[in-house]
Design a protein around this motif. Structure first.
Motif, PDB file in Angstrom:
ATOM      1  N   LEU A 171      16.248 -43.846   6.057  1.00  0.00           N
ATOM      2  CA  LEU A 171      15.477 -42.994   6.958  1.00  0.00           C
ATOM      3  C   LEU A 171      14.058 -42.838   6.437  1.00  0.00           C
ATOM      4  O   LEU A 171      13.852 -42.511   5.264  1.00  0.00           O
ATOM      5  CB  LEU A 171      16.135 -41.618   7.087  1.00  0.00           C
ATOM      6  CG  LEU A 171      17.525 -41.569   7.723  1.00  0.00           C
ATOM      7  CD1 LEU A 171      18.047 -40.139   7.735  1.00  0.00           C
ATOM      8  CD2 LEU A 171      17.493 -42.128   9.136  1.00  0.00           C
ATOM      9  N   PRO A 172      13.052 -43.051   7.272  1.00  0.00           N
ATOM     10  CA  PRO A 172      11.669 -42.846   6.823  1.00  0.00           C
ATOM     11  C   PRO A 172      11.395 -41.368   6.583  1.00  0.00           C
ATOM     12  O   PRO A 172      11.910 -40.499   7.299  1.00  0.00           O
ATOM     13  CB  PRO A 172      10.832 -43.378   7.995  1.00  0.00           C
ATOM     14  CG  PRO A 172      11.744 -43.325   9.179  1.00  0.00           C
ATOM     15  CD  PRO A 172      13.128 -43.528   8.667  1.00  0.00           C
ATOM     16  N   ASP A 173      10.583 -41.089   5.583  1.00  0.00           N
ATOM     17  CA  ASP A 173      10.234 -39.707   5.276  1.00  0.00           C
ATOM     18  C   ASP A 173       9.388 -39.109   6.394  1.00  0.00           C
ATOM     19  O   ASP A 173       8.611 -39.816   7.041  1.00  0.00           O
ATOM     20  CB  ASP A 173       9.473 -39.649   3.948  1.00  0.00           C
ATOM     21  CG  ASP A 173       9.319 -38.234   3.435  1.00  0.00           C
ATOM     22  OD1 ASP A 173       8.255 -37.635   3.704  1.00  0.00           O
ATOM     23  OD2 ASP A 173      10.246 -37.737   2.788  1.00  0.00           O
ATOM     24  N   ILE A 174       9.523 -37.817   6.618  1.00  0.00           N
ATOM     25  CA  ILE A 174       8.773 -37.140   7.680  1.00  0.00           C
ATOM     26  C   ILE A 174       7.269 -37.271   7.457  1.00  0.00           C
ATOM     27  O   ILE A 174       6.488 -37.350   8.411  1.00  0.00           O
ATOM     28  CB  ILE A 174       9.178 -35.655   7.770  1.00  0.00           C
ATOM     29  CG1 ILE A 174      10.651 -35.521   8.189  1.00  0.00           C
ATOM     30  CG2 ILE A 174       8.287 -34.907   8.763  1.00  0.00           C
ATOM     31  CD1 ILE A 174      10.959 -36.130   9.554  1.00  0.00           C
ATOM     32  N   SER A 175       6.839 -37.348   6.202  1.00  0.00           N
ATOM     33  CA  SER A 175       5.412 -37.484   5.909  1.00  0.00           C
ATOM     34  C   SER A 175       4.883 -38.880   6.244  1.00  0.00           C
ATOM     35  O   SER A 175       3.674 -39.095   6.254  1.00  0.00           O
ATOM     36  CB  SER A 175       5.150 -37.189   4.434  1.00  0.00           C
ATOM     37  OG  SER A 175       5.832 -38.123   3.601  1.00  0.00           O
ATOM     38  N   GLN A 191       9.592 -44.516  23.049  1.00  0.00           N
ATOM     39  CA  GLN A 191       9.420 -44.177  21.636  1.00  0.00           C
ATOM     40  C   GLN A 191       8.944 -42.734  21.509  1.00  0.00           C
ATOM     41  O   GLN A 191       8.091 -42.280  22.268  1.00  0.00           O
ATOM     42  CB  GLN A 191       8.420 -45.122  20.982  1.00  0.00           C
ATOM     43  CG  GLN A 191       8.262 -44.916  19.476  1.00  0.00           C
ATOM     44  CD  GLN A 191       7.252 -45.870  18.867  1.00  0.00           C
ATOM     45  OE1 GLN A 191       6.050 -45.680  19.029  1.00  0.00           O
ATOM     46  NE2 GLN A 191       7.729 -46.893  18.171  1.00  0.00           N
ATOM     47  N   ARG A 192       9.482 -42.019  20.536  1.00  0.00           N
ATOM     48  CA  ARG A 192       9.092 -40.645  20.274  1.00  0.00           C
ATOM     49  C   ARG A 192       8.944 -40.427  18.765  1.00  0.00           C
ATOM     50  O   ARG A 192       9.568 -41.120  17.956  1.00  0.00           O
ATOM     51  CB  ARG A 192      10.141 -39.658  20.818  1.00  0.00           C
ATOM     52  CG  ARG A 192      10.293 -39.675  22.338  1.00  0.00           C
ATOM     53  CD  ARG A 192       9.064 -39.103  23.034  1.00  0.00           C
ATOM     54  NE  ARG A 192       9.254 -38.974  24.472  1.00  0.00           N
ATOM     55  CZ  ARG A 192       8.958 -39.920  25.361  1.00  0.00           C
ATOM     56  NH1 ARG A 192       8.467 -41.072  24.930  1.00  0.00           N
ATOM     57  NH2 ARG A 192       9.159 -39.720  26.649  1.00  0.00           N
ATOM     58  N   THR A 193       8.125 -39.441  18.406  1.00  0.00           N
ATOM     59  CA  THR A 193       7.914 -39.088  17.000  1.00  0.00           C
ATOM     60  C   THR A 193       9.039 -38.186  16.518  1.00  0.00           C
ATOM     61  O   THR A 193       9.436 -37.237  17.211  1.00  0.00           O
ATOM     62  CB  THR A 193       6.565 -38.378  16.824  1.00  0.00           C
ATOM     63  OG1 THR A 193       5.514 -39.264  17.236  1.00  0.00           O
ATOM     64  CG2 THR A 193       6.342 -37.987  15.376  1.00  0.00           C
ATOM     65  N   ILE A 194       9.551 -38.467  15.321  1.00  0.00           N
ATOM     66  CA  ILE A 194      10.607 -37.643  14.726  1.00  0.00           C
ATOM     67  C   ILE A 194       9.967 -36.481  13.974  1.00  0.00           C
ATOM     68  O   ILE A 194       9.066 -36.680  13.155  1.00  0.00           O
ATOM     69  CB  ILE A 194      11.474 -38.482  13.766  1.00  0.00           C
ATOM     70  CG1 ILE A 194      12.167 -39.619  14.531  1.00  0.00           C
ATOM     71  CG2 ILE A 194      12.514 -37.612  13.074  1.00  0.00           C
ATOM     72  CD1 ILE A 194      12.921 -40.582  13.626  1.00  0.00           C
ATOM     73  N   LEU A 221      14.003 -47.511  14.120  1.00  0.00           N
ATOM     74  CA  LEU A 221      13.102 -46.574  13.454  1.00  0.00           C
ATOM     75  C   LEU A 221      11.889 -47.315  12.919  1.00  0.00           C
ATOM     76  O   LEU A 221      12.012 -48.423  12.391  1.00  0.00           O
ATOM     77  CB  LEU A 221      13.817 -45.877  12.297  1.00  0.00           C
ATOM     78  CG  LEU A 221      15.073 -45.071  12.629  1.00  0.00           C
ATOM     79  CD1 LEU A 221      15.792 -44.670  11.348  1.00  0.00           C
ATOM     80  CD2 LEU A 221      14.729 -43.844  13.456  1.00  0.00           C
ATOM     81  N   THR A 222      10.721 -46.709  13.058  1.00  0.00           N
ATOM     82  CA  THR A 222       9.499 -47.262  12.482  1.00  0.00           C
ATOM     83  C   THR A 222       8.734 -46.144  11.777  1.00  0.00           C
ATOM     84  O   THR A 222       8.999 -44.955  12.003  1.00  0.00           O
ATOM     85  CB  THR A 222       8.584 -47.900  13.545  1.00  0.00           C
ATOM     86  OG1 THR A 222       8.190 -46.893  14.492  1.00  0.00           O
ATOM     87  CG2 THR A 222       9.292 -49.018  14.286  1.00  0.00           C
ATOM     88  N   SER A 223       7.785 -46.537  10.946  1.00  0.00           N
ATOM     89  CA  SER A 223       6.934 -45.556  10.266  1.00  0.00           C
ATOM     90  C   SER A 223       5.631 -46.248   9.910  1.00  0.00           C
ATOM     91  O   SER A 223       5.456 -47.449  10.133  1.00  0.00           O
ATOM     92  CB  SER A 223       7.626 -45.010   9.013  1.00  0.00           C
ATOM     93  OG  SER A 223       7.832 -46.045   8.065  1.00  0.00           O
TER      94      SER A 223
END
Length: 266
Positions: A171-175, A191-194, A221-223
């Motif tokens: 899982l990508p970090d929220i930051s 697509q939406r921002t987590i 998931l992308t970041s």
């Protein structure tokens, strides 16, 4: 027909008893692929031979001022320094502008130098029967990316997505500005921002999807630090009654600004 289609950067496709056009233009991804919806062989990659890549394009076009055929030469100086002068002569059908001829040459150079990788994979009928030639797809290949960033939805509302196999998913970090893309019941990709995670496997998003994704549909998931690869589909073939073989060519979103406005690729 092929000559006329080339004016619009189109490929001509014969499908379902009619001629269809697939245009090379800025396109959003219309389907998602990861190891959850391809067969056990995964994704296979091939590249074009260096001998097939040109560094100089000579474009023949009709000069309206001189009322005769003229030539516009476009060079890739960085490629010339690496590979030397490899000249390709082309005819720009229906072209009466030097600027258009130059952009045509640039597009050929760009494609040969930057969009030369081909991905091949097999998928089931539910995806193979929907994806069309010319569409853009998002691919998360954990073997290449080094992280599993996609799978199937376990359950979902319009604002919370429960993800599968969370123990294997990075899982990508929220930051890191994480985003989630899902295939909705109407076939669209949104697509939406987590904004946060709940119980380690539920992604809470900033704004609601237009529809709640269905169970077993695909997500990716992308970041900022790790994005998916994008490919433009060039071939969809039915392997047997339940599987399709899909081939895609590298797709770079910055291509069009680079060709039209000389903006550097990100």
């Amino acid at each position: 027909i092929n000559d006329i289609a080339s004016i619009m950067r189109c490929n001509v496709i014969w499908s379902n008893g009619s001629i269809q056009l697939a245009q090379d233009r800025p396109t959003d991804a219309s389907y998602l692929f990861n190891l959850g919806n391809v067969d056990d062989s995964g994704f296979s990659y091939t590249g074009a031979s260096l001998k097939q890549r040109h560094t100089v394009i000579s474009v023949a076009y009709y000069n309206m001022d001189a009322q005769e055929i003229d030539y516009e030469v476009v060079e890739d100086t960085a490629a010339i320094a690496k590979f030397g002068h490899a000249i390709k002569q082309v005819k720009a059908f229906g072209c009466t502008s030097r600027g258009q001829a130059q952009r045509f040459g640039k597009s050929i150079l760009f494609s040969e130098q930057q969009e030369s990788e081909l991905v091949t994979f097999q998928t089931s009928i539910d995806a193979g029967s929907i994806v069309r030639v010319g569409s853009v797809i998002d691919v998360n290949d954990p073997v290449r990316a080094g992280a599993r960033r996609g799978g199937r939805v376990v359950s979902a509302t319009t604002t919370a997505i429960t993800m599968d196999a969370i123990g294997d998913t990075t899982l990508p970090d929220i930051s890191d500005n994480p985003k989630i893309s899902c295939i909705l019941p109407d076939g669209k990709v949104e697509q939406r921002t987590i904004t946060s995670y709940t119980n380690g496997n539920i992604a809470n998003i900033s704004s609601a999807f237009s529809q709640a994704p269905q169970a077993s549909s695909m997500y990716v998931l992308t970041s900022t630090s790790l994005e998916t690869q994008k490919f433009r589909v060039i071939s969809v073939e039915e392997s047997n009654q339940s599987e399709y073989t899909i081939q895609g060519l590298t797709y770079l979103e910055g291509k069009y600004d680079n060709i039209e406005q000389a903006i550097s690729l990100p």
